[in-house]
Write a protein that holds these residues in place. Structure first.
Motif, PDB file in Angstrom:
ATOM      1  N   SER A  51       0.317   9.243   3.756  1.00 47.39           N
ATOM      2  CA  SER A  51      -0.433   8.760   2.603  1.00 47.39           C
ATOM      3  C   SER A  51      -1.852   9.345   2.667  1.00 47.39           C
ATOM      4  CB  SER A  51      -0.432   7.230   2.585  1.00 47.39           C
ATOM      5  OG  SER A  51      -0.963   6.763   1.367  1.00 47.39           O
ATOM      6  N   LYS A  70       0.677   7.756  -4.467  1.00 51.87           N
ATOM      7  CA  LYS A  70       0.828   7.502  -3.028  1.00 51.87           C
ATOM      8  C   LYS A  70       0.806   5.996  -2.738  1.00 51.87           C
ATOM      9  CE  LYS A  70       1.174  11.543  -0.958  1.00 51.87           C
ATOM     10  NZ  LYS A  70       2.103  11.887   0.112  1.00 51.87           N
ATOM     11  N   GLU A  96       3.653   3.829  -0.891  1.00 52.08           N
ATOM     12  CA  GLU A  96       3.417   2.871   0.199  1.00 52.08           C
ATOM     13  C   GLU A  96       4.118   1.552  -0.108  1.00 52.08           C
ATOM     14  OE1 GLU A  96      -0.526   2.086   1.472  1.00 52.08           O
ATOM     15  OE2 GLU A  96      -1.071   4.184   1.783  1.00 52.08           O
ATOM     16  N   ARG A 125      -2.836   7.007   6.402  1.00 51.77           N
ATOM     17  CA  ARG A 125      -3.768   7.340   5.320  1.00 51.77           C
ATOM     18  C   ARG A 125      -4.737   8.384   5.861  1.00 51.77           C
ATOM     19  NH1 ARG A 125      -4.693   1.066   3.598  1.00 51.77           N
ATOM     20  NH2 ARG A 125      -2.739   0.818   2.445  1.00 51.77           N
TER      21      ARG A 125
END
Ligand code: NAD
Length: 321
Positions: free
Chosen positions: A128, A158, A162, A180
């Motif tokens: 991510s 994104k 998630e 991330r």
């Protein structure tokens, strides 16, 4: 199956494994004793990034498309762990093509999760991005920052991925690791500010166009350290959902990056032309630095700061074809 502390001896599917980050992840996973199948449509992946593995019995390449549900379902057979890295990573594109991130990121991720569910694959790592935070008011931004208000379609896609991954993890008893990333740079890089600036200066060594006012402050991490952090996180956490920021602890800006490239290319008197405004493009987040305290508390250390990562990347890219 929880994998904690044993990311070795597995059969791992790496989507996007012929791309910039994916090919480095593939190399590392093989190095630490796994069998890797790369699934990549070669849209931005390059054969030269994986050809050194082609004769390795621990490596297999499937040239395939994630929007092809049959292909990804077949590829997930007998897989222990999926590193889902394939995506369209071009943040700017969302302002001119509103469908690409929906298809390549959200639908593709849904297809990966469905293929995993049908084949009972229980572990997923996902790449991510810091853009899920939007314009965060707390910098360095911690993982529990909220509300998450992305300002680009890429960031939105994104964040949707998630959410799909965390809900599949709970509903179908999977384990997930969500990373991330700050800006990841290094050898094999094919896009982003450093690649853009080098291309522009090769075309015209007298001038450099810089998007925005050149003061956007962002954190950069070298891909080798990014891969270290990914492996470290998977080996040292085993909750149902494990979310980690991965970045460095400082930031740099486009003007400084331009100066380092000019130095490394041995150029003189380059005129920097700014397009103006605080952001480079619609959806650009002008200030970004992630808190990496959770990873640090677990024992991971970032070694190179943003400027060293930038300089080493420039050297590597200038010396490659
Ligand atoms: P990349 O473009 O080099 O890699 C993406 C790979 O996925 C390519 O090999 C491409 O051919 C493949 N791919 C794309 N769509 C596909 C599809 N539909 N089916 C099969 N294969 C497909 O990009 P990268 O910079 O290596 O990024 C890797 C991941 O990390 C992406 O998920 C990206 O969003 C994320 N990320 C990257 C950065 C960064 O700074 N590079 C920052 C944050 C997050």
């Amino acid at each position: 199956m929880v994998i904690s502390n044993s990311l070795s001896g597995l059969h791992i599917l790496v989507t996007g494994g012929a791309g910039f980050i994916g090919s480095h992840v593939t190399d590392r996973l093989i190095e630490i004793g796994n069998k890797v199948t790369v699934f990549d449509n070669m849209s931005s992946g390059r054969m030269e990034f994986i050809e050194h593995n082609l004769k390795n019995p621990k490596f297999k390449l499937i040239v395939g498309e994630l929007l092809d549900t049959h292909a990804i379902e077949k590829a997930c057979k007998d897989i222990d762990f999926v590193f889902h890295i394939a995506a369209n990573p071009d943040v700017r594109l969302g302002a001119v093509d509103t469908k690409v991130h929906f298809d390549q990121n959200i639908t593709a991720t849904y297809n990966v999760l469905e293929a995993m569910r049908k084949n009972e694959v229980k572990n997923i790592a996902f790449t991510s991005t810091s853009t899920v935070y939007g314009e965060a008011e707390i910098i360095p931004t911690p993982e529990n920052y909220g509300p998450l208000v992305p300002i680009s379609l890429y960031g939105a896609s994104k964040l949707a991925c998630e959410a799909l991954i965390t809900s599949y993890s709970h509903t179908f008893d999977m384990n997930s690791w969500i990373f991330r990333f700050a800006n990841i740079i290094g050898d094999r890089g094919t896009h982003g500010i450093i690649v853009d600036f080098i291309e522009k200066l090769r075309k015209d060594p007298a001038e450099l166009e810089i998007l925005g006012d050149g003061k956007q402050s962002k954190s950069y991490l070298h891909v080798k350290e990014c891969v270290d952090a990914m492996m470290f996180s998977v080996s040292n956490s085993d909750r149902e959902v494990n979310i980690f920021n991965i970045g460095s602890e400082d930031a740099t800006n486009p003007t400084r990056i331009g100066e380092i490239i000019v130095e490394e290319m041995g150029l003189d008197n380059v005129k920097f032309n700014y397009t103006g405004g605080s952001r480079g493009w619609k959806g650009d987040v002008p200030k970004m630095m992630l808190s990496i305290n959770i990873l640090k508390e677990l024992g991971w250390k970032n070694e190179w700061g943003s400027q060293k990562s930038v300089r080493e990347t420039i050297k590597a890219l200038l010396s490659s074809k």
